[in-house]
Design a protein around this motif. Structure first.
Motif, PDB file in Angstrom:
ATOM      1  N   ARG A   1       5.752  -1.477   0.590  1.00 37.89           N
ATOM      2  CA  ARG A   1       6.850  -1.546  -0.675  1.00 37.89           C
ATOM      3  C   ARG A   1       5.907  -1.363  -1.926  1.00 37.89           C
ATOM      4  N   TYR A   2       4.664  -2.158  -1.761  1.00 33.84           N
ATOM      5  CA  TYR A   2       3.921  -2.296  -2.997  1.00 33.84           C
ATOM      6  C   TYR A   2       2.561  -1.226  -3.250  1.00 33.84           C
ATOM      7  N   PHE A   3       2.503  -0.496  -1.934  1.00 31.68           N
ATOM      8  CA  PHE A   3       1.399   0.420  -1.875  1.00 31.68           C
ATOM      9  C   PHE A   3       2.057   1.570  -1.052  1.00 31.68           C
ATOM     10  N   PRO A   4       3.002   2.266  -1.806  1.00 29.16           N
ATOM     11  CA  PRO A   4       3.770   3.284  -1.166  1.00 29.16           C
ATOM     12  C   PRO A   4       3.038   4.483  -0.647  1.00 29.16           C
ATOM     13  N   ARG A   5       2.152   4.987  -1.329  1.00 28.45           N
ATOM     14  CA  ARG A   5       1.450   6.361  -1.193  1.00 28.45           C
ATOM     15  C   ARG A   5       0.403   6.019  -0.220  1.00 28.45           C
ATOM     16  N   TRP A   6       0.590   6.469   0.964  1.00 26.09           N
ATOM     17  CA  TRP A   6      -0.226   6.410   2.182  1.00 26.09           C
ATOM     18  C   TRP A   6      -1.100   7.824   2.256  1.00 26.09           C
ATOM     19  N   ALA A   7      -2.270   8.115   2.471  1.00 23.70           N
ATOM     20  CA  ALA A   7      -2.803   9.172   2.824  1.00 23.70           C
ATOM     21  C   ALA A   7      -2.386   9.622   4.510  1.00 23.70           C
ATOM     22  N   THR A   8      -2.322  10.880   4.645  1.00 25.75           N
ATOM     23  CA  THR A   8      -1.757  11.232   5.931  1.00 25.75           C
ATOM     24  C   THR A   8      -2.565  10.507   7.145  1.00 25.75           C
ATOM     25  N   ASP A   9      -4.001  10.341   6.885  1.00 27.75           N
ATOM     26  CA  ASP A   9      -4.805   9.882   8.001  1.00 27.75           C
ATOM     27  C   ASP A   9      -5.300   8.429   7.540  1.00 27.75           C
ATOM     28  N   MET A  10      -4.465   7.659   6.741  1.00 23.11           N
ATOM     29  CA  MET A  10      -4.751   6.318   6.792  1.00 23.11           C
ATOM     30  C   MET A  10      -5.005   5.445   7.691  1.00 23.11           C
TER      31      MET A  10
ATOM     32  N   ARG B   1       2.831  -1.513  15.485  1.00 23.92           N
ATOM     33  CA  ARG B   1       2.807  -0.062  15.447  1.00 23.92           C
ATOM     34  C   ARG B   1       4.077   0.363  14.349  1.00 23.92           C
ATOM     35  N   GLU B   2       5.055  -0.422  14.610  1.00 21.53           N
ATOM     36  CA  GLU B   2       6.221  -0.040  13.650  1.00 21.53           C
ATOM     37  C   GLU B   2       5.927  -0.154  12.120  1.00 21.53           C
ATOM     38  N   GLY B   3       4.968  -1.190  11.834  1.00 19.54           N
ATOM     39  CA  GLY B   3       4.705  -1.388  10.476  1.00 19.54           C
ATOM     40  C   GLY B   3       3.644  -0.339  10.247  1.00 19.54           C
ATOM     41  N   GLY B   4       2.929   0.706  10.861  1.00 20.18           N
ATOM     42  CA  GLY B   4       1.915   1.235  10.513  1.00 20.18           C
ATOM     43  C   GLY B   4       0.561   1.266  10.878  1.00 20.18           C
ATOM     44  N   VAL B   5       0.489   0.094  11.364  1.00 19.06           N
ATOM     45  CA  VAL B   5      -0.932  -0.259  11.902  1.00 19.06           C
ATOM     46  C   VAL B   5      -1.361   0.693  12.966  1.00 19.06           C
ATOM     47  N   ASN B   6      -2.689   1.305  12.778  1.00 18.09           N
ATOM     48  CA  ASN B   6      -3.193   2.010  13.799  1.00 18.09           C
ATOM     49  C   ASN B   6      -4.455   1.701  14.313  1.00 18.09           C
ATOM     50  N   ARG B   7      -4.980   0.606  13.889  1.00 15.09           N
ATOM     51  CA  ARG B   7      -6.354   0.264  14.478  1.00 15.09           C
ATOM     52  C   ARG B   7      -6.405  -1.360  14.816  1.00 15.09           C
ATOM     53  N   ILE B   8      -6.915  -1.825  15.887  1.00 13.59           N
ATOM     54  CA  ILE B   8      -6.990  -3.361  15.979  1.00 13.59           C
ATOM     55  C   ILE B   8      -8.475  -3.494  16.185  1.00 13.59           C
ATOM     56  N   SER B   9      -8.906  -4.454  15.622  1.00 12.28           N
ATOM     57  CA  SER B   9     -10.353  -5.116  15.816  1.00 12.28           C
ATOM     58  C   SER B   9     -10.096  -6.404  16.367  1.00 12.28           C
ATOM     59  N   PHE B  10     -10.557  -6.570  17.725  1.00 14.70           N
ATOM     60  CA  PHE B  10     -10.507  -7.817  18.617  1.00 14.70           C
ATOM     61  C   PHE B  10     -12.091  -8.561  18.670  1.00 14.70           C
ATOM     62  N   GLY B  11     -11.846  -9.864  18.179  1.00 12.52           N
ATOM     63  CA  GLY B  11     -12.980 -10.789  18.042  1.00 12.52           C
ATOM     64  C   GLY B  11     -13.219 -11.063  19.534  1.00 12.52           C
TER      65      GLY B  11
END
Length: 386
Positions: free
Chosen positions: A82-91, A111-121
């Protein structure tokens, strides 16, 4: 140009690790939903004051962001959109996660929210050592979490590892690396343990009760890490970071290139409009301050000279180094006019090499990076005017 990167801090954890000095609090009893409301208020005020452009990376760090419930994670992702609506196509949209905290429903919300990378500790794959450093996950939790993430459709996974842990040996580190590689990560961050003030480890260290490996052994662990990861195509692109081509952390490259970014949340740091800021660390203080205005605790206006020094210090962490033409484009001065004497001295010590217009660390410089970085401090004052 408006910042193209957003950092959001979730300061909640299932427990506090013995080495951690980040802004992090045990989640039990915390007003998590009130905190998310406060984050939304800070986002709203921030974009009113500094409107965003196209966002190329979002990083949700902590703490442990994945202690949020699926509903809370969904709410946070919607607010970001909502507050950062313009996302690069390869964000690149990263969430830090502790193994064992990413059940399928939460992964689906991410995934539904747009997350495409996970960093596991992961840190290490020795269960006894995990307990010793205050982690509550097991090696099996790492295997399970990675499998679940891949099943949920994530194809960009990173693992964090720590070397130089108490009583850790070179053989331990080799086994940790072998196990990590068996999970086929796209990216690995490998950090040496730092004993920070205010942590349990610092207290134990002062008492002489923290049996750390000798420095020479720690150097061997680092060299082993570089060799083993390089042999399987995980290219070292920064002092502590390794990735398959195209999987480098875009968000961290923002920091190392000394580019501006939004920083939101309790204890978060940001850099916008030539100004660095740090937010208050306390949860309830943060919530209350966002009801009145910005939750800022410290503000620092970065001078032109300091920006030049930071450009070199951060940029040289990246193995490809810095370009003289980019320095001149940003600051309107030739690199050698500002730092010529420093570059000459570091070259003579064998810590830097100048290849055409590119300046980068040597193999020796990788091991003595702090000496290289310290050499630039205060050096730009004599050749630039604010």
């Amino acid at each position: 140009m408006a910042p193209q990167a957003v950092y959001i801090h979730i300061p909640f954890c299932t427990n506090k690790c013995h080495y951690c000095d980040f802004t992090a609090y045990v989640v039990k009893g915390q007003p998590v939903d009130d905190y998310l409301s406060a984050l939304e208020r800070e986002m709203e005020r921030t974009v009113e004051q500094h409107p965003p452009g196209e966002i190329r990376s979002v990083f949700i760090g902590g703490g442990t962001p994945t202690v949020l419930s699926p509903r809370q994670m969904e709410r946070l992702c919607l607010a970001i959109r909502r507050y950062f609506p313009r996302w690069a196509t390869d964000m690149e949209f990263t969430v830090e996660a502790n193994p064992g905290t990413t059940e399928p429903e939460k992964l689906a919300a991410m995934r539904e929210g747009g997350v495409n990378r996970i960093s596991f500790g992961a840190q290490t794959f020795r269960d006894d050592l995990l307990r010793r450093i205050g982690r509550i996950h097991t090696a099996q939790d790492v295997f399970r979490s990675v499998e679940q993430a891949r099943h949920a459709g994530f194809d960009n996974l990173s693992l964090d590892l720590i070397f130089g842990l108490p009583d850790q040996t070179l053989a331990d580190m080799e086994e940790t690396l072998k196990t990590a590689l068996s999970l086929r990560p796209d990216h690995i961050s490998a950090y040496s343990l730092k004993v920070e003030e205010g942590t349990l480890f610092h207290t134990l260290y002062q008492r002489g009760e923290l049996p750390l490996p000798p420095e020479e052994e720690e150097v061997k662990m680092y060299q082993l890490t570089r060799r083993m990861l390089g042999e399987v195509g995980l290219r070292q692109y920064e002092i502590s970071n390794f990735a398959h081509p195209g999987k480098e952390s875009r968000h961290n490259l923002t920091y190392w290139r000394h580019e501006e970014f939004y920083g939101l949340g309790a204890g978060a740091h940001g850099y916008v409009g030539g100004v660095r800021h740090a937010n208050v660390r306390g949860i309830r203080e943060y919530i209350e301050k966002t009801r009145q205005g910005f939750p800022t605790e410290e503000v620092h206006h970065v001078s032109r000279a300091e920006a030049m020094e930071n450009f070199m210090i951060f940029g040289l962490r990246v193995l490809s180094g810095v370009e003289a033409s980019e320095f001149a484009r940003r600051f309107g001065l030739p690199l050698d006019r500002v730092f010529g004497s420093v570059l000459d001295a570091l070259q003579q010590k064998g810590l830097l090499v100048i290849d055409g217009e590119r300046v980068r660390l040597t193999e020796q410089g990788l091991l003595f990076g702090n000496e290289v970085f310290a050499a630039f401090l205060g050096e730009a004052e004599n050749t630039s005017e604010d």
